[in-house]
Motif scaffolding. Structure first.
Motif, PDB file in Angstrom:
ATOM      1  N   SER A   1       0.838  -1.199   0.000  1.00 44.00           N
ATOM      2  CA  SER A   1       0.000   0.000   0.000  1.00 44.00           C
ATOM      3  C   SER A   1       0.873   1.250   0.000  1.00 44.00           C
ATOM      4  O   SER A   1       1.870   1.328   0.720  1.00 44.00           O
ATOM      5  N   SER A   2       0.478   2.237  -0.789  1.00 47.60           N
ATOM      6  CA  SER A   2       1.209   3.512  -0.822  1.00 47.60           C
ATOM      7  C   SER A   2       0.855   4.393   0.373  1.00 47.60           C
ATOM      8  O   SER A   2       1.486   5.427   0.597  1.00 47.60           O
ATOM      9  N   LYS A   3      -0.162   3.963   1.146  1.00 48.27           N
ATOM     10  CA  LYS A   3      -0.636   4.780   2.264  1.00 48.27           C
ATOM     11  C   LYS A   3      -0.064   4.347   3.609  1.00 48.27           C
ATOM     12  O   LYS A   3      -0.417   4.911   4.642  1.00 48.27           O
ATOM     13  N   SER A   4       0.795   3.351   3.626  1.00 47.69           N
ATOM     14  CA  SER A   4       1.300   2.825   4.894  1.00 47.69           C
ATOM     15  C   SER A   4       2.156   3.860   5.618  1.00 47.69           C
ATOM     16  O   SER A   4       2.938   4.596   5.010  1.00 47.69           O
ATOM     17  N   THR A   5       1.992   3.901   6.941  1.00 48.84           N
ATOM     18  CA  THR A   5       2.804   4.807   7.768  1.00 48.84           C
ATOM     19  C   THR A   5       4.105   4.152   8.206  1.00 48.84           C
ATOM     20  O   THR A   5       4.949   4.807   8.809  1.00 48.84           O
ATOM     21  N   LEU A   6       4.275   2.876   7.920  1.00 49.37           N
ATOM     22  CA  LEU A   6       5.514   2.166   8.253  1.00 49.37           C
ATOM     23  C   LEU A   6       6.398   2.100   7.009  1.00 49.37           C
ATOM     24  O   LEU A   6       6.050   1.421   6.035  1.00 49.37           O
ATOM     25  N   PRO A   7       7.521   2.781   7.006  1.00 51.81           N
ATOM     26  CA  PRO A   7       8.384   2.807   5.809  1.00 51.81           C
ATOM     27  C   PRO A   7       8.789   1.426   5.314  1.00 51.81           C
ATOM     28  O   PRO A   7       8.909   1.212   4.104  1.00 51.81           O
ATOM     29  N   ILE A   8       9.010   0.489   6.234  1.00 47.78           N
ATOM     30  CA  ILE A   8       9.473  -0.840   5.848  1.00 47.78           C
ATOM     31  C   ILE A   8       8.461  -1.539   4.936  1.00 47.78           C
ATOM     32  O   ILE A   8       8.824  -2.365   4.090  1.00 47.78           O
ATOM     33  N   LEU A   9       7.166  -1.171   5.071  1.00 39.97           N
ATOM     34  CA  LEU A   9       6.118  -1.818   4.282  1.00 39.97           C
ATOM     35  C   LEU A   9       6.068  -1.326   2.833  1.00 39.97           C
ATOM     36  O   LEU A   9       5.318  -1.861   2.026  1.00 39.97           O
ATOM     37  N   SER A  10       6.863  -0.305   2.512  1.00 46.47           N
ATOM     38  CA  SER A  10       6.956   0.123   1.113  1.00 46.47           C
ATOM     39  C   SER A  10       7.990  -0.709   0.357  1.00 46.47           C
ATOM     40  O   SER A  10       8.241  -0.483  -0.820  1.00 46.47           O
ATOM     41  N   GLY A  11       8.573  -1.668   1.058  1.00 46.06           N
ATOM     42  CA  GLY A  11       9.599  -2.501   0.453  1.00 46.06           C
ATOM     43  C   GLY A  11       9.150  -3.921   0.198  1.00 46.06           C
ATOM     44  O   GLY A  11       8.072  -4.357   0.627  1.00 46.06           O
ATOM     45  N   ILE A  12       9.993  -4.652  -0.505  1.00 44.68           N
ATOM     46  CA  ILE A  12       9.784  -6.078  -0.794  1.00 44.68           C
ATOM     47  C   ILE A  12      10.878  -6.860  -0.083  1.00 44.68           C
ATOM     48  O   ILE A  12      12.064  -6.540  -0.203  1.00 44.68           O
ATOM     49  N   LEU A  13      10.482  -7.884   0.655  1.00 41.98           N
ATOM     50  CA  LEU A  13      11.440  -8.777   1.283  1.00 41.98           C
ATOM     51  C   LEU A  13      11.979  -9.747   0.231  1.00 41.98           C
ATOM     52  O   LEU A  13      11.207 -10.421  -0.457  1.00 41.98           O
ATOM     53  N   ILE A  14      13.295  -9.799   0.108  1.00 47.31           N
ATOM     54  CA  ILE A  14      13.963 -10.710  -0.824  1.00 47.31           C
ATOM     55  C   ILE A  14      14.814 -11.657   0.003  1.00 47.31           C
ATOM     56  O   ILE A  14      15.697 -11.218   0.748  1.00 47.31           O
ATOM     57  N   LYS A  15      14.544 -12.942  -0.124  1.00 47.80           N
ATOM     58  CA  LYS A  15      15.201 -13.920   0.751  1.00 47.80           C
ATOM     59  C   LYS A  15      15.500 -15.194  -0.021  1.00 47.80           C
ATOM     60  O   LYS A  15      14.644 -15.713  -0.751  1.00 47.80           O
ATOM     61  N   THR A  16      16.704 -15.704   0.120  1.00 54.05           N
ATOM     62  CA  THR A  16      17.026 -16.997  -0.503  1.00 54.05           C
ATOM     63  C   THR A  16      16.393 -18.114   0.307  1.00 54.05           C
ATOM     64  O   THR A  16      16.326 -18.059   1.538  1.00 54.05           O
ATOM     65  N   GLN A  17      15.901 -19.127  -0.388  1.00 55.03           N
ATOM     66  CA  GLN A  17      15.275 -20.267   0.286  1.00 55.03           C
ATOM     67  C   GLN A  17      15.559 -21.520  -0.538  1.00 55.03           C
ATOM     68  O   GLN A  17      14.969 -21.726  -1.589  1.00 55.03           O
ATOM     69  N   GLU A  18      16.514 -22.305  -0.044  1.00 55.20           N
ATOM     70  CA  GLU A  18      16.970 -23.490  -0.763  1.00 55.20           C
ATOM     71  C   GLU A  18      17.483 -23.083  -2.145  1.00 55.20           C
ATOM     72  O   GLU A  18      18.390 -22.270  -2.250  1.00 55.20           O
ATOM     73  N   GLU A  19      16.890 -23.560  -3.204  1.00 55.23           N
ATOM     74  CA  GLU A  19      17.368 -23.245  -4.549  1.00 55.23           C
ATOM     75  C   GLU A  19      16.523 -22.173  -5.223  1.00 55.23           C
ATOM     76  O   GLU A  19      16.571 -22.002  -6.447  1.00 55.23           O
ATOM     77  N   GLU A  20      15.722 -21.450  -4.435  1.00 57.10           N
ATOM     78  CA  GLU A  20      14.823 -20.457  -4.993  1.00 57.10           C
ATOM     79  C   GLU A  20      14.984 -19.125  -4.268  1.00 57.10           C
ATOM     80  O   GLU A  20      15.573 -19.040  -3.193  1.00 57.10           O
ATOM     81  N   LEU A  21      14.414 -18.094  -4.878  1.00 61.14           N
ATOM     82  CA  LEU A  21      14.380 -16.774  -4.263  1.00 61.14           C
ATOM     83  C   LEU A  21      12.937 -16.497  -3.853  1.00 61.14           C
ATOM     84  O   LEU A  21      12.018 -16.592  -4.679  1.00 61.14           O
ATOM     85  N   LYS A  22      12.736 -16.155  -2.583  1.00 62.83           N
ATOM     86  CA  LYS A  22      11.405 -15.855  -2.090  1.00 62.83           C
ATOM     87  C   LYS A  22      11.220 -14.350  -2.013  1.00 62.83           C
ATOM     88  O   LYS A  22      12.054 -13.635  -1.457  1.00 62.83           O
ATOM     89  N   LEU A  23      10.099 -13.864  -2.571  1.00 62.30           N
ATOM     90  CA  LEU A  23       9.741 -12.452  -2.530  1.00 62.30           C
ATOM     91  C   LEU A  23       8.449 -12.302  -1.732  1.00 62.30           C
ATOM     92  O   LEU A  23       7.526 -13.102  -1.892  1.00 62.30           O
TER      93      LEU A  23
END
Length: 365
Positions: free
Chosen positions: A22-44
């Motif tokens: 959401s563009s209306k979030s008051t939490l800056p972290i929520l304007s981002g995407i979590l990128i995380k490696t998981q085994e042989e894949e990338l989790k978003l």
């Protein structure tokens, strides 16, 4: 963290999870995407704390790790890169270096441990449906949800499961859309309200012929399909008794071609926009006359052939409501059931009660 990944696969994944942000979030972290490696894949992962979307993308994982990157900047950068494999590497101080061909970017990120975890949905209630079938059901009702936040129970769609019937219902109190699917097995009775945003995003993402898996918990619902997981909160409150809204009988039944009615309604709506979108419909001796009038613009007149049983009658509708339902019906012919100018009009498919749409009349002068 270091990965190598196809640019288009990465961009598609970003666009998928970005739908939950959401563009209306008051939490800056929520304007981002979590990128995380998981085994042989990338989790978003993307979330606004009400809706969360997770997807997995194939990648060459060179070094494990995780980071949160700003969604808009990331999407815009990846979109413009060449259609090649790109390299993403996490450096010191949460900086990420992205290189592709002769292009190179450095982006400031945030620690992954600051990003909220998606809730776990643990439930013994599980359903499996065809993606194509469920998408069609959603599309047939989602436009009838309300945007009136003072009545939150109308801002979503009712999912009702009773024995072998799965039903989706939506109403904004001016119209009601109902669709049902007969299941193969008896299932536990359930009634929940799914937010309209969840239904919208779900409809856009359902593209495969494979099944979709549903898990329902006390205040959450999980959808899993095609490597994507959507977790959404449910709306609290009591959905109206929709069965009381659907008329049990009628005085006039009219059969006519859906596409011709849709095109005529669209044309009449061009004038009706200046008069609260009101169009008048007159059903008289196997003819339908559609009229709209706006004093400062002019008048519109349309005439269609019908197959009519019962009394002649007339009724005024909001043109947009009529157009919305005609767009989602696949059949070439439809049935309209009426009981006078002050009673709701019912639109159905011929020989099929699995989809019913009720439109309240409007007063016209």
């Amino acid at each position: 963290m270091q990965i190598k990944i196809d640019k288009n696969d990465f961009y598609d994944g970003i666009q998928t999870v970005r739908k939950a942000i959401s563009s209306k979030s008051t939490l800056p972290i929520l304007s981002g995407i979590l990128i995380k490696t998981q085994e042989e894949e990338l989790k978003l992962v993307g979330t606004d704390l009400e809706l969360g979307i997770e997807c997995k993308v194939n990648a060459n994982i060179i070094k494990d790790g995780s980071i949160v990157l700003p969604a808009n900047y990331l999407a815009n950068i990846i979109r413009e890169l060449p259609n090649k494999e790109l390299n993403l590497e996490l450096k010191e101080d949460n900086k990420v270096e992205i290189s592709c061909g002769s292009s190179e970017f450095k982006i400031h990120g945030s620690p992954a441990d600051e990003y909220p975890l998606l809730p776990e949905v643990n439930s013994d209630t599980e359903y499996n449906l065809s993606q194509e079938t469920f998408q069609k059901m959603i599309d047939r009702i989602k436009f009838a949800t309300s945007d009136d936040e003072s009545r939150p129970f109308l801002t979503g769609g009712l999912l009702s499961i009773d024995n072998k019937n799965l039903k989706l219902v939506a109403t904004d109190s001016y119209r009601l859309a109902y669709t049902q699917l007969e299941l193969e097995n008896d299932l536990e009775k359930q009634e929940i309200i799914i937010p309209s945003k969840t239904l919208d995003e779900l409809s856009k993402l359902l593209t495969s012929e494979d099944d979709i898996r549903l898990l329902i918990a006390d205040n959450q619902i999980l959808f899993e399909f095609s490597g994507i997981v959507i977790i959404s909160r449910l709306i609290e409150g009591q959905f109206p008794n929709y069965k009381q809204v659907i008329p049990n009988n009628h005085e006039t039944e009219v059969k006519l071609e859906r596409k011709k009615l849709l095109n005529s309604a669209k044309r009449a709506a061009l004038v009706a926009r200046n008069n609260s979108n009101i169009i008048k419909t007159k059903f008289h001796d196997n003819k339908l006359i559609i009229e709209s009038n706006a004093p400062e613009v002019g008048q519109a007149y349309e005439e269609l052939s019908t197959s009519q049983q019962g009394d002649n009658t007339e009724i005024a509708f909001n043109a947009n409501y009529l157009i919305d339902v005609l767009k989602v019906i696949d059949e070439e012919e439809i049935l309209i059931e009426l009981s006078g100018e002050l009673s709701p009009g019912v639109i159905k498919e011929v020989d099929n009660d699995n989809y019913i749409h009720v439109i309240m009349p409007v007063r016209s002068t």
